[in-house]
Motif scaffolding. Sequence first.
Motif, PDB file in Angstrom:
ATOM      1  N   TYR A 397     -23.421 -29.730  28.732  1.00 16.77           N
ATOM      2  CA  TYR A 397     -24.710 -30.046  28.961  1.00 16.77           C
ATOM      3  C   TYR A 397     -25.507 -31.220  28.441  1.00 16.77           C
ATOM      4  O   TYR A 397     -25.797 -31.962  28.176  1.00 16.77           O
ATOM      5  N   GLN A 398     -24.942 -30.834  26.808  1.00 16.30           N
ATOM      6  CA  GLN A 398     -25.562 -31.990  25.848  1.00 16.30           C
ATOM      7  C   GLN A 398     -24.767 -33.338  26.641  1.00 16.30           C
ATOM      8  O   GLN A 398     -25.161 -34.835  25.966  1.00 16.30           O
ATOM      9  N   GLN A 399     -23.662 -33.644  27.058  1.00 19.92           N
ATOM     10  CA  GLN A 399     -23.117 -34.939  27.914  1.00 19.92           C
ATOM     11  C   GLN A 399     -24.000 -35.370  28.497  1.00 19.92           C
ATOM     12  O   GLN A 399     -24.333 -36.148  28.576  1.00 19.92           O
ATOM     13  N   LEU A 400     -24.400 -34.375  29.322  1.00 15.10           N
ATOM     14  CA  LEU A 400     -25.366 -35.256  31.031  1.00 15.10           C
ATOM     15  C   LEU A 400     -26.878 -35.268  30.423  1.00 15.10           C
ATOM     16  O   LEU A 400     -27.235 -36.179  30.772  1.00 15.10           O
ATOM     17  N   ARG A 401     -27.493 -34.890  29.449  1.00 15.09           N
ATOM     18  CA  ARG A 401     -29.161 -34.665  29.370  1.00 15.09           C
ATOM     19  C   ARG A 401     -29.489 -36.271  28.695  1.00 15.09           C
ATOM     20  O   ARG A 401     -30.827 -36.194  29.746  1.00 15.09           O
ATOM     21  N   PRO A 402     -28.546 -37.619  28.476  1.00 12.32           N
ATOM     22  CA  PRO A 402     -29.064 -38.484  28.325  1.00 12.32           C
ATOM     23  C   PRO A 402     -29.659 -39.663  28.993  1.00 12.32           C
ATOM     24  O   PRO A 402     -30.312 -39.753  29.271  1.00 12.32           O
ATOM     25  N   LYS A 403     -28.596 -39.004  30.290  1.00  9.96           N
ATOM     26  CA  LYS A 403     -29.023 -39.487  31.255  1.00  9.96           C
ATOM     27  C   LYS A 403     -30.598 -39.446  31.723  1.00  9.96           C
ATOM     28  O   LYS A 403     -30.775 -40.481  32.594  1.00  9.96           O
ATOM     29  N   TYR A 404     -30.931 -38.161  31.942  1.00 13.23           N
ATOM     30  CA  TYR A 404     -32.343 -37.783  32.589  1.00 13.23           C
ATOM     31  C   TYR A 404     -33.621 -37.404  31.876  1.00 13.23           C
ATOM     32  O   TYR A 404     -34.196 -38.286  32.198  1.00 13.23           O
ATOM     33  N   LEU A 405     -32.978 -37.357  30.388  1.00  5.04           N
ATOM     34  CA  LEU A 405     -33.815 -37.229  30.258  1.00  5.04           C
ATOM     35  C   LEU A 405     -34.360 -38.415  28.592  1.00  5.04           C
ATOM     36  O   LEU A 405     -35.118 -38.212  28.250  1.00  5.04           O
ATOM     37  N   SER A 406     -33.469 -38.576  27.971  1.00  3.61           N
ATOM     38  CA  SER A 406     -33.620 -39.888  26.570  1.00  3.61           C
ATOM     39  C   SER A 406     -34.681 -40.662  27.508  1.00  3.61           C
ATOM     40  O   SER A 406     -35.510 -41.382  26.103  1.00  3.61           O
ATOM     41  N   ALA A 407     -34.811 -41.859  28.511  1.00  2.00           N
ATOM     42  CA  ALA A 407     -36.093 -42.069  28.655  1.00  2.00           C
ATOM     43  C   ALA A 407     -37.396 -41.421  28.494  1.00  2.00           C
ATOM     44  O   ALA A 407     -37.883 -41.899  27.591  1.00  2.00           O
ATOM     45  N   ALA A 408     -37.251 -40.421  29.477  1.00  2.00           N
ATOM     46  CA  ALA A 408     -38.244 -39.564  29.540  1.00  2.00           C
ATOM     47  C   ALA A 408     -38.667 -38.829  27.488  1.00  2.00           C
ATOM     48  O   ALA A 408     -39.678 -39.274  26.974  1.00  2.00           O
ATOM     49  N   SER A 409     -37.884 -38.630  26.997  1.00  2.00           N
ATOM     50  CA  SER A 409     -38.069 -38.536  25.338  1.00  2.00           C
ATOM     51  C   SER A 409     -37.772 -39.522  24.559  1.00  2.00           C
ATOM     52  O   SER A 409     -39.220 -39.830  23.244  1.00  2.00           O
ATOM     53  N   ASP A 410     -37.720 -40.698  24.926  1.00  2.00           N
ATOM     54  CA  ASP A 410     -37.260 -42.233  23.967  1.00  2.00           C
ATOM     55  C   ASP A 410     -39.746 -42.867  24.290  1.00  2.00           C
ATOM     56  O   ASP A 410     -40.542 -42.566  23.781  1.00  2.00           O
ATOM     57  N   LYS A 411     -40.562 -42.344  25.539  1.00  2.00           N
ATOM     58  CA  LYS A 411     -41.457 -42.163  25.467  1.00  2.00           C
ATOM     59  C   LYS A 411     -41.999 -41.420  24.727  1.00  2.00           C
ATOM     60  O   LYS A 411     -43.384 -41.511  24.302  1.00  2.00           O
ATOM     61  N   ILE A 412     -42.156 -39.764  24.726  1.00  2.00           N
ATOM     62  CA  ILE A 412     -42.604 -38.807  24.189  1.00  2.00           C
ATOM     63  C   ILE A 412     -42.632 -39.155  22.578  1.00  2.00           C
ATOM     64  O   ILE A 412     -43.596 -39.197  21.693  1.00  2.00           O
ATOM     65  N   GLN A 413     -41.956 -39.841  21.932  1.00  2.00           N
ATOM     66  CA  GLN A 413     -41.210 -39.674  20.430  1.00  2.00           C
ATOM     67  C   GLN A 413     -42.339 -40.945  20.043  1.00  2.00           C
ATOM     68  O   GLN A 413     -42.777 -40.914  19.047  1.00  2.00           O
ATOM     69  N   GLU A 414     -42.089 -41.986  20.899  1.00  2.00           N
ATOM     70  CA  GLU A 414     -43.230 -43.328  20.675  1.00  2.00           C
ATOM     71  C   GLU A 414     -44.965 -42.458  20.796  1.00  2.00           C
ATOM     72  O   GLU A 414     -45.506 -43.242  20.337  1.00  2.00           O
ATOM     73  N   LYS A 415     -45.071 -41.752  21.723  1.00  2.00           N
ATOM     74  CA  LYS A 415     -46.874 -41.337  21.904  1.00  2.00           C
ATOM     75  C   LYS A 415     -47.142 -40.619  20.979  1.00  2.00           C
ATOM     76  O   LYS A 415     -48.167 -41.277  20.439  1.00  2.00           O
ATOM     77  N   TYR A 416     -46.075 -39.165  21.419  1.00  2.00           N
ATOM     78  CA  TYR A 416     -46.714 -38.074  20.564  1.00  2.00           C
ATOM     79  C   TYR A 416     -45.769 -38.412  18.774  1.00  2.00           C
ATOM     80  O   TYR A 416     -46.391 -37.150  18.077  1.00  2.00           O
ATOM     81  N   GLY A 417     -44.823 -38.864  18.721  1.00  2.00           N
ATOM     82  CA  GLY A 417     -44.310 -38.577  17.550  1.00  2.00           C
ATOM     83  C   GLY A 417     -42.911 -37.587  17.102  1.00  2.00           C
ATOM     84  O   GLY A 417     -42.771 -36.954  16.392  1.00  2.00           O
ATOM     85  N   PHE A 418     -42.706 -36.952  17.748  1.00  2.00           N
ATOM     86  CA  PHE A 418     -41.450 -36.216  17.921  1.00  2.00           C
ATOM     87  C   PHE A 418     -40.716 -35.664  19.356  1.00  2.00           C
ATOM     88  O   PHE A 418     -41.118 -36.718  19.801  1.00  2.00           O
ATOM     89  N   GLU A 419     -39.341 -35.553  19.300  1.00  6.74           N
ATOM     90  CA  GLU A 419     -38.259 -35.490  20.009  1.00  6.74           C
ATOM     91  C   GLU A 419     -38.566 -34.338  21.141  1.00  6.74           C
ATOM     92  O   GLU A 419     -38.171 -33.343  20.620  1.00  6.74           O
ATOM     93  N   LEU A 420     -38.268 -35.204  22.861  1.00  2.13           N
ATOM     94  CA  LEU A 420     -38.435 -34.247  23.331  1.00  2.13           C
ATOM     95  C   LEU A 420     -37.566 -32.747  23.479  1.00  2.13           C
ATOM     96  O   LEU A 420     -36.217 -33.758  23.921  1.00  2.13           O
ATOM     97  N   GLN A 421     -37.621 -31.928  23.592  1.00  7.51           N
ATOM     98  CA  GLN A 421     -36.303 -30.774  23.234  1.00  7.51           C
ATOM     99  C   GLN A 421     -36.441 -29.803  24.632  1.00  7.51           C
ATOM    100  O   GLN A 421     -37.975 -29.706  25.241  1.00  7.51           O
ATOM    101  N   ASP A 422     -35.735 -28.989  25.212  1.00  7.33           N
ATOM    102  CA  ASP A 422     -35.235 -28.331  26.738  1.00  7.33           C
ATOM    103  C   ASP A 422     -36.398 -26.946  25.939  1.00  7.33           C
ATOM    104  O   ASP A 422     -36.812 -26.841  27.225  1.00  7.33           O
TER     105      ASP A 422
END
Length: 895
Positions: A397-422
Amino acid sequence: MSEPQRLITIKAAHQQQRMPTYRKLIRWTWRLTLLGIAAVLTLLLTISLTAIPSFRELENPNSALASEVLANNGEVLGRYFIENRVPVDYEDLSPHLVHALVATEDERFWQHSGVDAKAVARVIVRTILMRDQSAGGGSTVTQQLAKNLYSNRDFKGMGKLEKIWNLLYVKLREWITAIKIEKSYTKEEVLAMYLNQVEFVNNAYGIRAAAEVYFGKGQDELKIEEAATLVGMLQNPSRYNPNTYPERCIFRRMIVLYQMWQNGFLTETQYDSLKVLPLDMSRFKRVTFTEDTAPYMCSELKKDVQNILNAPECRKTDGTEYDIYRDGLRIHTTVDPIFQKYAEAAMVEHMRKTQKRFFEVWHNRDPWTHKTRTSTPAEIDQRKEELWKLIRGSDRYQQLRPKYLSAASDKIQEKYGFELQDSDILRMLTDEKDGKTITLFVSKGWLTPQEAANYRKIMDSADWPDIKKQWAALQAATMTKYRTKVKMKVFSWNNPKFETDTLMSPYDSLRYHRMFLQSGILAVDPTTSEVKAWVGGINFKYFQFDHVRTMRQVGSTFKPFVYSTAMAQQSISPCYQVYDQAVTIPARYQNFTTIADWTPRNSTGDYSGKLLTLKEALKNSVNSVSAFLMKQMGSTEPVRGLLNNLGVDSSARRPDGDYRIPKQPSICLGAADLTVWEMTAAYAAFANKGLYSRPYVIKKIEDKNGRVIYQSMPEERQALPANVDYALLDMLKYNLRGAPGITTLKSEIGGKTGTTNDYTDGWFMGVTPRLVVGTWVGGDDRWIRFLQITDGQGARMARPILANFIQRLEKDPQSGYDYNARFERPAGDLGIEIDCSKYLNEGPLPGDEEDFAPDIYNDEIQEGGTDPSGELVPKGKAKSPANKETFGDEFDGGG
């Protein structure tokens, strides 16, 4: 005098007047300059004399030494180390690694003397003055080696200015150390030392281990792109972990390949072809340490040792903390290798048979969807969600996750200052459905108001639809991957190595392994409080969760605490008689805090109406008698107080805020969650004249030079009066009269079984004069259970392990186990009559003459009886087997 001449004269006069000031400024400038130079020289000299490793230390750097866990006879039980590394000499290093490292980390490595002046100047001008963060760092490979070997960059708790000063100090120290390293070693040795020291996460320390973990081969066999991958990780191993963040890793690998091309180690054609290659992680294998003699104990003991080493009195002479992985400590334990071997052998023999029966019971049934009359939809959903939690924690699962959520996680990190978790996404999805989850979490203190506000902003933003879309796609892709059958090894009781090759989907594999019953066993010498054996599960390679320190509901094994408290408080005999009839504790009766009347039923669903002695009631786990004793005490506090004296902190709370030992009368039936460790420690006091002594497994810890860092100290207190304790021992021995597997033992032995609601937990607590053994059997998930009491009772699930274990010890004269030892009766008048023929004046109890009656009672707190399928049905009615959902033929017969 003309006007120009007059102006010149005035200007000259002014200059003459200012000359002393100019001279003064010049003098002070020189003074400050010289003072600054002197200060720098003094600082450098001070650093060189006080904080720089000597040439002897540089010639012999401290290699990380494994710490050993030793049995009571000096035998090595296990090791703690980070250096599963064998250092690689420069001449054995892959040239691809050398080229990639030099090209990426230190282009002028072969020219400088430890510090690269050009790189330092670049950092000062571009990074500091021009604030160009892309300019790169200035540390050379040698400086990085100095930092890894000799530096400490712990700036926690420092203010901004203090942090800046300490950083400057550390950097200067690293520069000087780097120069001294270059004088002590050749360039080739520096490169080899660096690659042998660096960390690559996933328990890969050093380049050799990294090549084996990530690519399943020796470092000298690495391809160019594989070498570039590992060198790329050096900048930040966690961020560029190829197993977790493949896209980041590929980007970083491309930078390394580009640097190799720019520095002449690759042709343009090679660079163009290599940069587009996919990242092959098919041979990734995380390092596990499963070869220890007592792996569960070694795994848990690591936490204890680290806590000990944190204490100020257990530090090195220079005040720094010991490192369990590097400092070569010798941890002496009380574990006896013979006891450990026999405990594990007894567990294996019994659990193999128990698991076979378990798979027979569940053939063509699915524990994740199985329903009884009391099952709710929410409960079934919870079971499925727990399965998903396991999936999300997997490598796949951890190998698959970045493909789908990496971009969204980066956006959330930039806007709200935390890494988006499941967990964040799941909370928002649930709140979107019910509109109250976020508010509830805030009220419980599980979320801060700021976190809740961030959630709501995200849900109101344009990013939310895309997050949901990518989340759904990830779940679908995960299930596709998990439903695809692949070749794998799985645990099996039917193979001498406890594993077998098979073709199975990861999803079925996950469920298959989750279906195995687990066991937790702890053996303690009650006279010394030494832990003699520790078995935390059925197989550490496949099931690494320890069950000796895991809280589970204890069932009727709790009842001796109630009986002993009643006997001590009310001076009653084990022969005291109570009617087996309904007992009601009214709401707020005396000092109870119940808000409703409480009338527990026996597990049979009815009452015999017979007059039972406490001996008989305890032996048969009669709930009505336990409730009677609790009502007579008028409060739960006497029992909770005894538990506190027996080493269980009755004031401790669970994560949900409730007391671990609830202030509810239902504790008299075993409605409390305790660990095998706590239960064994408490029962050890029963075998030691009521004297509680905290069990210990660590005797002492020595450093590599033999200096004692830590020595265990006994903690003792009288928990029960000796006469009450002896009376209780008599009851525990009575429990086992005629018990299968027990009657053939030579030891004097007593004990108590326990079986919890729905046969989720099977317990047996056994006491002998020289050994107390706590045994638990059950599933990691509470719905992994037997369906009827004949299979799921503690007498069937747990007691045979104790009988087998003791039998093996008795048969081996080398074990040192004294089966001739007997419980010692307190001197003088006992003050409590334990001979019921005298107490009742009517001859021996029926149980003294009859054969042993199998345990047919469990600790069901709910009302009603149970049929063989595990469903509640009215008394006198039977129910045909239902729920024939197919679970999978691979579960039939144990593997």
